[in-house]
Design a protein around this motif. Structure first.
Motif, PDB file in Angstrom:
ATOM      1  N   THR A  54      48.642  29.164-101.359  1.00 60.28           N
ATOM      2  CA  THR A  54      49.238  29.932-100.259  1.00 60.28           C
ATOM      3  C   THR A  54      50.277  30.905-100.802  1.00 60.28           C
ATOM      4  OG1 THR A  54      48.850  28.165 -98.668  1.00 60.28           O
ATOM      5  CG2 THR A  54      50.573  29.762 -98.119  1.00 60.28           C
ATOM      6  N   ARG A  55      51.129  30.431-101.675  1.00 64.76           N
ATOM      7  CA  ARG A  55      52.187  31.282-102.226  1.00 64.76           C
ATOM      8  C   ARG A  55      51.596  32.437-103.037  1.00 64.76           C
ATOM      9  NH1 ARG A  55      56.246  34.019-101.165  1.00 64.76           N
ATOM     10  NH2 ARG A  55      57.509  34.530-102.946  1.00 64.76           N
ATOM     11  N   TRP A  56      50.596  32.155-103.848  1.00 68.37           N
ATOM     12  CA  TRP A  56      50.013  33.206-104.678  1.00 68.37           C
ATOM     13  C   TRP A  56      49.261  34.226-103.836  1.00 68.37           C
ATOM     14  CZ3 TRP A  56      48.327  28.841-108.412  1.00 68.37           C
ATOM     15  CH2 TRP A  56      49.437  28.431-109.150  1.00 68.37           C
ATOM     16  N   ARG A  57      48.639  33.786-102.754  1.00 72.02           N
ATOM     17  CA  ARG A  57      48.003  34.737-101.831  1.00 72.02           C
ATOM     18  C   ARG A  57      49.056  35.649-101.209  1.00 72.02           C
ATOM     19  NH1 ARG A  57      45.163  30.153 -99.466  1.00 72.02           N
ATOM     20  NH2 ARG A  57      43.147  29.992-100.453  1.00 72.02           N
ATOM     21  N   GLN A  58      50.203  35.085-100.827  1.00 74.82           N
ATOM     22  CA  GLN A  58      51.288  35.884-100.243  1.00 74.82           C
ATOM     23  C   GLN A  58      51.769  36.940-101.231  1.00 74.82           C
ATOM     24  OE1 GLN A  58      54.162  32.859 -99.338  1.00 74.82           O
ATOM     25  NE2 GLN A  58      53.276  32.375 -97.336  1.00 74.82           N
ATOM     26  N   LEU A  59      51.949  36.542-102.471  1.00 78.59           N
ATOM     27  CA  LEU A  59      52.402  37.499-103.486  1.00 78.59           C
ATOM     28  C   LEU A  59      51.381  38.613-103.685  1.00 78.59           C
ATOM     29  CD1 LEU A  59      53.930  35.049-106.113  1.00 78.59           C
ATOM     30  CD2 LEU A  59      55.174  36.640-104.631  1.00 78.59           C
ATOM     31  N   ALA A  61      49.152  39.667-101.509  1.00 81.76           N
ATOM     32  CA  ALA A  61      49.110  40.503-100.297  1.00 81.76           C
ATOM     33  C   ALA A  61      50.241  41.519-100.284  1.00 81.76           C
ATOM     34  CB  ALA A  61      49.178  39.624 -99.048  1.00 81.76           C
ATOM     35  N   LYS A  62      51.362  41.181-100.893  1.00 74.73           N
ATOM     36  CA  LYS A  62      52.511  42.087-100.952  1.00 74.73           C
ATOM     37  C   LYS A  62      52.513  42.913-102.241  1.00 74.73           C
ATOM     38  CE  LYS A  62      55.416  38.994 -98.257  1.00 74.73           C
ATOM     39  NZ  LYS A  62      56.588  38.121 -98.272  1.00 74.73           N
ATOM     40  N   SER A  63      51.426  42.834-103.002  1.00 72.71           N
ATOM     41  CA  SER A  63      51.317  43.536-104.289  1.00 72.71           C
ATOM     42  C   SER A  63      52.415  43.139-105.261  1.00 72.71           C
ATOM     43  CB  SER A  63      51.298  45.054-104.071  1.00 72.71           C
ATOM     44  OG  SER A  63      50.171  45.411-103.318  1.00 72.71           O
ATOM     45  N   HIS A  64      52.829  41.904-105.217  1.00 70.38           N
ATOM     46  CA  HIS A  64      53.839  41.382-106.148  1.00 70.38           C
ATOM     47  C   HIS A  64      53.161  40.598-107.264  1.00 70.38           C
ATOM     48  CE1 HIS A  64      57.089  41.556-102.792  1.00 70.38           C
ATOM     49  NE2 HIS A  64      56.873  42.721-103.349  1.00 70.38           N
ATOM     50  N   LEU A  65      52.157  41.172-107.859  1.00 67.72           N
ATOM     51  CA  LEU A  65      51.406  40.477-108.902  1.00 67.72           C
ATOM     52  C   LEU A  65      52.270  40.186-110.126  1.00 67.72           C
ATOM     53  CD1 LEU A  65      47.963  42.299-108.653  1.00 67.72           C
ATOM     54  CD2 LEU A  65      48.700  40.175-107.551  1.00 67.72           C
ATOM     55  N   HIS A  66      53.326  40.964-110.339  1.00 60.87           N
ATOM     56  CA  HIS A  66      54.233  40.721-111.462  1.00 60.87           C
ATOM     57  C   HIS A  66      54.953  39.375-111.313  1.00 60.87           C
ATOM     58  CE1 HIS A  66      56.786  42.323-108.304  1.00 60.87           C
ATOM     59  NE2 HIS A  66      57.765  41.668-108.880  1.00 60.87           N
ATOM     60  N   ALA A  67      55.000  38.831-110.112  1.00 59.39           N
ATOM     61  CA  ALA A  67      55.696  37.573-109.866  1.00 59.39           C
ATOM     62  C   ALA A  67      54.789  36.354-110.039  1.00 59.39           C
ATOM     63  CB  ALA A  67      56.297  37.574-108.459  1.00 59.39           C
TER      64      ALA A  67
END
Length: 161
Positions: A54-59, A61-67
């Motif tokens: 769930t957390r990785w999908r959220q990241l 979706a927000k284009s926060h792939l660096h996180a």
């Protein structure tokens, strides 16, 4: 770990290591062993596979792939999505294919090892690995997370292989 606590960690920058384990004591032990070898980066801990996915999908979706993490320690036997289910899901996500996955298991069952390998796990280790085992795994899969002197020693000193 509550989602809010993880969110605060991510907002300050990348979290290079993630641990997915339903046993808090095992997750704590693993973190302690990682710290013993000099790794100082952030470590995100998830209580189960559903929470991590769930957390990785959220990241994403927000284009926060660096996180997203670059190294994952994944327990096999968890309620809800098992480690195998999480590993399958990870390998289906184009944006997570570079994630290095270390399977943690209380079982050394050759069938589990073979299945993990066939699903593209990068390593398989028995639960409660020693600092030496972790150091070798991290040096092979994510060497930038180790202090430079430790990586050099592992590469130069053949007696430690």
């Amino acid at each position: 770990m509550p989602a809010g606590r993880f969110s605060q960690t991510v907002s300050r920058g990348a979290t290079p290591i993630a641990v997915v384990d339903d046993e808090p004591d095992d997750a704590f032990f693993l973190q302690r062993q990682i710290r013993r070898i000099g790794v100082t980066c952030r470590i995100a801990v998830f209580a189960d596979g559903h929470e991590a996915m769930t957390r990785w999908r959220q990241l994403a979706a927000k284009s926060h792939l660096h996180a997203l993490p670059e190294l994952l320690f994944l327990d096999l036997n968890m309620p809800g999505p098992t480690g195998f289910s999480v590993l399958c899901w990870l390998r289906e996500q184009e944006w997570l294919k570079q994630l290095r996955v270390v399977i943690l298991s209380g079982s050394g069952d050759p069938g589990d090892v073979a299945l993990a390998t066939s699903l593209s796990a990068d390593a398989y280790v028995a639960k409660h690995p020693s600092p030496s085992q972790l150091e070798k795994i991290i040096a092979r899969l994510a060497p930038r997370l180790l202090p430079r002197n430790r990586v050099r020693r592992l590469v130069v000193d053949p007696s430690r292989r």
